[in-house]
Scaffold this motif. Sequence first.
Motif, PDB file in Angstrom:
ATOM      1  N   PRO A   1      47.578  13.972 -40.362  1.00  0.00           N
ATOM      2  CA  PRO A   1      47.696  14.296 -38.935  1.00  0.00           C
ATOM      3  C   PRO A   1      46.568  15.192 -38.456  1.00  0.00           C
ATOM      4  O   PRO A   1      45.987  15.957 -39.234  1.00  0.00           O
ATOM      5  CB  PRO A   1      49.051  15.010 -38.852  1.00  0.00           C
ATOM      6  N   GLU A   2      46.276  15.096 -37.184  1.00  0.00           N
ATOM      7  CA  GLU A   2      45.303  15.983 -36.547  1.00  0.00           C
ATOM      8  C   GLU A   2      46.053  17.230 -36.081  1.00  0.00           C
ATOM      9  O   GLU A   2      46.815  17.182 -35.118  1.00  0.00           O
ATOM     10  CB  GLU A   2      44.637  15.287 -35.365  1.00  0.00           C
TER      11      GLU A   2
ATOM     12  N   VAL B   1      44.629  26.811 -41.700  1.00  0.00           N
ATOM     13  CA  VAL B   1      44.792  25.539 -42.407  1.00  0.00           C
ATOM     14  C   VAL B   1      44.435  24.398 -41.465  1.00  0.00           C
ATOM     15  O   VAL B   1      44.926  24.355 -40.330  1.00  0.00           O
ATOM     16  CB  VAL B   1      46.235  25.351 -42.914  1.00  0.00           C
ATOM     17  N   GLN B   2      43.586  23.485 -41.919  1.00  0.00           N
ATOM     18  CA  GLN B   2      43.196  22.337 -41.108  1.00  0.00           C
ATOM     19  C   GLN B   2      42.663  22.770 -39.740  1.00  0.00           C
ATOM     20  O   GLN B   2      42.896  22.127 -38.719  1.00  0.00           O
ATOM     21  CB  GLN B   2      44.386  21.394 -40.926  1.00  0.00           C
ATOM     22  N   GLY B   3      41.969  23.910 -39.717  1.00  0.00           N
ATOM     23  CA  GLY B   3      41.414  24.416 -38.470  1.00  0.00           C
ATOM     24  C   GLY B   3      42.432  25.068 -37.560  1.00  0.00           C
ATOM     25  O   GLY B   3      42.123  25.338 -36.388  1.00  0.00           O
TER      26      GLY B   3
ATOM     27  N   ASN C   1      55.878  22.574 -54.144  1.00  0.00           N
ATOM     28  CA  ASN C   1      56.410  22.592 -52.773  1.00  0.00           C
ATOM     29  C   ASN C   1      56.116  21.264 -52.101  1.00  0.00           C
ATOM     30  O   ASN C   1      55.117  20.615 -52.418  1.00  0.00           O
ATOM     31  CB  ASN C   1      55.780  23.714 -51.942  1.00  0.00           C
ATOM     32  N   THR C   2      56.962  20.867 -51.175  1.00  0.00           N
ATOM     33  CA  THR C   2      56.793  19.594 -50.493  1.00  0.00           C
ATOM     34  C   THR C   2      57.005  19.749 -48.989  1.00  0.00           C
ATOM     35  O   THR C   2      57.621  20.710 -48.533  1.00  0.00           O
ATOM     36  CB  THR C   2      57.792  18.543 -51.011  1.00  0.00           C
ATOM     37  N   ALA C   3      56.512  18.779 -48.240  1.00  0.00           N
ATOM     38  CA  ALA C   3      56.743  18.750 -46.791  1.00  0.00           C
ATOM     39  C   ALA C   3      56.570  17.328 -46.297  1.00  0.00           C
ATOM     40  O   ALA C   3      55.668  16.604 -46.755  1.00  0.00           O
ATOM     41  CB  ALA C   3      55.768  19.669 -46.066  1.00  0.00           C
ATOM     42  N   PRO C   4      57.423  16.891 -45.360  1.00  0.00           N
ATOM     43  CA  PRO C   4      57.170  15.595 -44.715  1.00  0.00           C
ATOM     44  C   PRO C   4      55.863  15.672 -43.947  1.00  0.00           C
ATOM     45  O   PRO C   4      55.521  16.722 -43.399  1.00  0.00           O
ATOM     46  CB  PRO C   4      58.365  15.419 -43.776  1.00  0.00           C
ATOM     47  N   MET C   5      55.129  14.581 -43.938  1.00  0.00           N
ATOM     48  CA  MET C   5      53.866  14.571 -43.213  1.00  0.00           C
ATOM     49  C   MET C   5      54.134  14.304 -41.730  1.00  0.00           C
ATOM     50  O   MET C   5      54.647  13.243 -41.381  1.00  0.00           O
ATOM     51  CB  MET C   5      52.932  13.510 -43.787  1.00  0.00           C
ATOM     52  N   PRO C   6      53.828  15.249 -40.862  1.00  0.00           N
ATOM     53  CA  PRO C   6      54.101  15.032 -39.437  1.00  0.00           C
ATOM     54  C   PRO C   6      53.254  13.901 -38.877  1.00  0.00           C
ATOM     55  O   PRO C   6      52.148  13.633 -39.330  1.00  0.00           O
ATOM     56  CB  PRO C   6      53.709  16.368 -38.793  1.00  0.00           C
TER      57      PRO C   6
END
Length: 330
Positions: free
Chosen positions: A7-8, A150-152, A269-274
Motif C-alpha cells: 500500500p501507499e 515507516v514508509q515515509g 508479529n503479523t498484520a493484515p496488509m491494508p
Amino acid sequence: MSQIQLPEAKSWGGALLVSDLGVLQAQGADAATFLHGQLSQDTKGQAATEGRLAAYCSAKGRMLASMVTLRPEPETFWLLTDRQVLPGLLKRLQMFVLRAKAVLSDASATLNVVGLVGEVAQGWLGEAAGSEPWQARAHAGGQVLRLPDVQGVARWVWVGPASEAATVTGALPALPEAAWRWLDVMSGVPRIEATTVDQFVPQMVNFELIGGVNFKKGCYPGQEVVARSQYRGTTKRRAFVVHAAQALQPGQEVFSAADPAQPAGLVINTAPMPTASPSAGLPVDGGPSSALIELKLAAVGSALFAGSADGVALTLGSLPYDLPSAESAD
C-alpha cells in the motif's frame, strides 16, 4: 507474490486507541535503579525527554518481554508492552523488588496508549512532535513519543490518563487499526507477544541494532548470554520482513525449501496488509498480510513457507534499517 502490491502509506493520517499495548508503572525512589538491574537498557540515565527500547530476559538470555520505557517523572517509569505479556512480566519483576523502594503496578486501566500517524497528527502535535525518533515531550496531559518513520510516514504514541484519551483521538481523523498494525510490522521493531515469550535472544530479532540493548550498563538477567552472543562472532539468525497472500499468525514456524525437514524460523508479529478504501481513501483490512519473522541466515535466498514445508508462501521484504554487512549465511 507479484500480484500483491504494497500500500501507499504516505497519505495516511489519524489516531486510534492502541488496545493491545498495556502500561506497567514503576514508582518510587529506587524505581530507576531497580529497573536498571532488570532490563537490557540503562534506566538510571534516562531523561524525561526520551523513550528507550528495552528487553526483559530470562537467565538464558531469552526475551520474556519487550517494551518502550518512558520516564515522565524522576521517580516514575511507564513500560509500554504487549497487554497479554504484561501480567507475567509484572509478576516476575515483583519477585525481585525485595526491599527496593519501588512499587510496580498494571496501570493499563488508568493510562491509555494512543497511536498517531501522518501530517495531520504532526500538525496537531506542533512542537511536541519532535524531529528525531524516540524523543519524548509532554502534551495534552500525557507524554508523546516519536517513533521511527515507516514508509515515509511519521508515527507517535501518546501515553496519558484514560480520561484524556478520547480528547486526543477525537482531535484527529480515525485511523484504521490495520494501518497502525501494518506500519508497526514494517518498522522492523519486534514486540514479544504471548506466543513468542522465551523464544529469542535479542540479537535474533535485531534488538541490539535498534537500540534495545545497552552493552555498557552492567548486569541484568541474561546479560552474560546476550553479551556472549554479541562478541563471540556473527549472528546466525536475524529478523526480516515478509509478505504473504494469506493471514499469518505470531508463533507460526517458518520453513525453508533448502531444508524442509526442520523449522528455519518463527513468525514474530503479523498484520493484515491494508488496501485503499474507494469510499474513504483510507486503508481497510485486506487478504494479504505482512509479518516480521526470525530466520536462519542460511535460509535467506531459498523459498520460504509459514506453518509447514508446503504452507503459506512468503516473500522477503525490506527492513527500514541495515543488517551488519559482516554477517553471512555461512
